[in-house]
Enzyme design. Structure first.
Site, PDB file in Angstrom:
ATOM      1  CB  SER A  21      13.645 -91.624 -35.058  1.00 13.90           C
ATOM      2  OG  SER A  21      13.712 -92.131 -36.427  1.00 13.90           O
ATOM      3  CB  THR A  67      19.970 -92.897 -34.641  1.00 15.38           C
ATOM      4  OG1 THR A  67      20.115 -91.565 -34.475  1.00 15.38           O
ATOM      5  CG2 THR A  67      19.012 -93.354 -33.251  1.00 15.38           C
ATOM      6  CE  LYS A  71      24.113 -92.316 -36.966  1.00 15.35           C
ATOM      7  NZ  LYS A  71      23.875 -91.148 -37.907  1.00 15.35           N
ATOM      8  CE1 TYR A 220      14.208 -86.135 -37.942  1.00 17.15           C
ATOM      9  CE2 TYR A 220      16.369 -86.180 -38.529  1.00 17.15           C
ATOM     10  CZ  TYR A 220      15.277 -86.834 -38.017  1.00 17.15           C
ATOM     11  OH  TYR A 220      15.439 -88.213 -37.422  1.00 17.15           O
TER      12      TYR A 220
HETATM   13  P1  NAP Z   1      26.677 -85.669 -31.442  1.00 13.47           P
HETATM   14  O1  NAP Z   1      27.615 -86.881 -31.973  1.00 13.47           O
HETATM   15  O2  NAP Z   1      26.143 -85.829 -30.115  1.00 13.47           O
HETATM   16  O3  NAP Z   1      27.470 -84.273 -31.880  1.00 13.47           O
HETATM   17  C1  NAP Z   1      26.588 -83.136 -31.535  1.00 13.47           C
HETATM   18  C2  NAP Z   1      28.008 -82.130 -31.808  1.00 13.47           C
HETATM   19  O4  NAP Z   1      27.097 -80.705 -31.470  1.00 13.47           O
HETATM   20  C3  NAP Z   1      28.894 -82.219 -30.873  1.00 13.47           C
HETATM   21  O5  NAP Z   1      30.050 -81.397 -31.270  1.00 13.47           O
HETATM   22  C4  NAP Z   1      28.695 -81.350 -29.494  1.00 13.47           C
HETATM   23  O6  NAP Z   1      29.638 -80.789 -28.798  1.00 13.47           O
HETATM   24  C5  NAP Z   1      27.609 -80.207 -30.104  1.00 13.47           C
HETATM   25  N1  NAP Z   1      26.668 -79.941 -29.359  1.00 13.47           N
HETATM   26  C6  NAP Z   1      25.833 -80.168 -28.833  1.00 13.47           C
HETATM   27  N2  NAP Z   1      25.092 -79.231 -28.234  1.00 13.47           N
HETATM   28  C7  NAP Z   1      25.547 -78.180 -28.256  1.00 13.47           C
HETATM   29  C8  NAP Z   1      25.191 -76.931 -27.749  1.00 13.47           C
HETATM   30  N3  NAP Z   1      24.198 -76.737 -26.920  1.00 13.47           N
HETATM   31  N4  NAP Z   1      26.273 -75.833 -28.265  1.00 13.47           N
HETATM   32  C9  NAP Z   1      27.028 -76.138 -28.908  1.00 13.47           C
HETATM   33  N5  NAP Z   1      27.464 -77.439 -29.429  1.00 13.47           N
HETATM   34  C10 NAP Z   1      26.631 -78.182 -29.207  1.00 13.47           C
HETATM   35  O7  NAP Z   1      25.465 -85.768 -32.525  1.00 13.47           O
HETATM   36  P2  NAP Z   1      25.312 -86.083 -34.088  1.00 13.47           P
HETATM   37  O8  NAP Z   1      25.086 -87.645 -34.339  1.00 13.47           O
HETATM   38  O9  NAP Z   1      26.461 -85.614 -34.741  1.00 13.47           O
HETATM   39  O10 NAP Z   1      23.883 -85.256 -34.406  1.00 13.47           O
HETATM   40  C11 NAP Z   1      23.837 -83.946 -34.128  1.00 13.47           C
HETATM   41  C12 NAP Z   1      22.451 -83.514 -34.662  1.00 13.47           C
HETATM   42  O11 NAP Z   1      22.456 -83.891 -36.116  1.00 13.47           O
HETATM   43  C13 NAP Z   1      21.357 -84.539 -34.094  1.00 13.47           C
HETATM   44  O12 NAP Z   1      20.712 -83.895 -33.224  1.00 13.47           O
HETATM   45  C14 NAP Z   1      20.302 -84.505 -35.618  1.00 13.47           C
HETATM   46  O13 NAP Z   1      19.415 -83.570 -35.251  1.00 13.47           O
HETATM   47  C15 NAP Z   1      21.127 -84.289 -36.548  1.00 13.47           C
HETATM   48  N6  NAP Z   1      21.118 -85.286 -37.300  1.00 13.47           N
HETATM   49  C16 NAP Z   1      20.594 -85.461 -38.545  1.00 13.47           C
HETATM   50  C17 NAP Z   1      20.746 -86.432 -39.449  1.00 13.47           C
HETATM   51  C18 NAP Z   1      19.936 -86.456 -40.807  1.00 13.47           C
HETATM   52  O14 NAP Z   1      19.834 -87.342 -41.483  1.00 13.47           O
HETATM   53  N7  NAP Z   1      19.620 -85.308 -41.190  1.00 13.47           N
HETATM   54  C19 NAP Z   1      21.467 -87.573 -39.188  1.00 13.47           C
HETATM   55  C20 NAP Z   1      22.250 -87.277 -37.987  1.00 13.47           C
HETATM   56  C21 NAP Z   1      22.064 -86.419 -37.092  1.00 13.47           C
HETATM   57  P3  NAP Z   1      29.989 -81.691 -27.400  1.00 13.47           P
HETATM   58  O15 NAP Z   1      31.032 -82.573 -28.225  1.00 13.47           O
HETATM   59  O16 NAP Z   1      30.950 -80.666 -26.586  1.00 13.47           O
HETATM   60  O17 NAP Z   1      29.013 -82.126 -26.833  1.00 13.47           O
END
Ligand code: NAP
Length: 276
Positions: A21, A67, A71, A220
């Site tokens: 982070s 995070t 959440k 990011y």
């Molecule tokens: P999350 O709740 O774990 O969800 C991740 C999603 O991506 C799920 O649909 C997951 O599928 C899918 N996924 C994971 N690995 C994959 C792969 N190899 N191939 C295809 N699909 C895949 O995580 P999140 O909180 O949504 O965060 C996702 C990303 O967004 C984070 O890693 C972070 O980099 C970014 N993020 C950025 C911010 C920001 O402020 N910029 C804020 C939050 C998150 P499954 O359900 O099948 O596992």
């Protein structure tokens, strides 16, 4: 929704993992610039430690961020939720008000910040594809809905999770289990998976993306993500998740301290040049 009653002196990011982070970096810089005597740190906690950790925080008036993957769970532990946290059923910002745990969600506004900047450059989108169906996708989808963008496709390897997400946040979208091979019908394509956080993998190929479309990678990292780099190289407007991260962090700061942080201090702490 009230802000934190007395300034917290300790702010903690709860998640698992948290080592990657950038929040401690830019939050501590902004706290110092504003002259508050508080510290921001990241703590890795497992889900079974969350409740006891928050209980211990209550006695010390510790505030914080949440995070992945906590959440949604923290939202269930709060005594009071903001309307945005209720909509998302997820909390990324918390504090205590007279001993009661209050949860808010600044991720939706963070996503809106980047979307608004993209729209200013490229005009309003009509057709969007969101790849991934987790917490970040939820904030992004709510931000799209607030902009009256309703023609949305979601591609998720777990379609059950994607459909449940749409129901939970009351969004209507078409769910598919694969990224379409032809992306030319979309004005906005969003990566909401962690692909690209490290290494050089791409969540989808960029070959069929129209030159006047936009790519928003919620991921990011230091420097450009592989997706943003490839899209920019191909002349496509593309941005990463850093603007969203700083925007949500600035709003969290306001909730804890009752004043806006100096955004330029936050950006120089992150040490990145903006692409937008
Ligand atoms: P999350 O709740 O774990 O969800 C991740 C999603 O991506 C799920 O649909 C997951 O599928 C899918 N996924 C994971 N690995 C994959 C792969 N190899 N191939 C295809 N699909 C895949 O995580 P999140 O909180 O949504 O965060 C996702 C990303 O967004 C984070 O890693 C972070 O980099 C970014 N993020 C950025 C911010 C920001 O402020 N910029 C804020 C939050 C998150 P499954 O359900 O099948 O596992």
């Amino acid at each position: 929704m009230r802000n934190a009653a007395a300034h917290p002196t300790e702010i903690v990011l709860l998640g698992d993992p948290v080592a990657h982070s950038l929040s401690p970096l830019f939050q501590n810089a902004a706290i110092k610039a504003a002259g508050f005597s508080a510290t921001y740190s990241a703590r890795r906690v497992e889900i079974n430690e969350l409740e006891s950790t928050l209980l211990a925080f209550r006695d010390k008036n510790v505030a914080g961020n949440v995070t992945i993957p906590h959440k949604e769970h923290v939202a269930t532990l709060c005594k009071e939720l903001s309307s945005t946290a209720t909509r998302a059923a997820a909390v990324n910002t918390f504090w205590f008000d007279e001993g009661a745990l209050v949860g808010d969600n600044t991720d939706i506004a963070g996503a809106s910040s980047t979307l608004t900047k993209l729209v200013k450059v490229r005009g309003i989108f009509s057709r969007c594809l969101v790849v991934g169906a987790g917490g970040a996708a939820a904030s992004l989808l709510l931000a799209l809905s607030d902009m009256q963008l309703h023609d949305i496709d979601i591609s998720a390897r777990n379609t059950h999770r994607a459909n449940a997400l749409c129901q939970r946040i009351r969004i209507s979208a078409s769910v598919m289990d694969n990224v379409p091979s032809d992306l030319s019908k979309y004005d906005l394509i969003v990566n909401a998976t962690p692909i690209g956080i490290s290494g050089n993998d791409l969540p989808f190929g960029i070959e069929t993306i129209r030159a006047d479309a936009c790519v928003f990678d919620l991921v990011y990292r230091r420097g450009l993500t592989p997706l943003v780099k490839q899209a920019l190289d191909a002349g496509i407007l593309a941005t990463d998740g850093l603007d969203m991260l700083v925007a949500q962090g600035a709003l969290s700061f306001e909730k804890w301290f009752g004043v806006s942080p100096d955004l330029s201090v936050m950006w120089s702490a992150v040490g990145e040049e903006r692409q937008l």
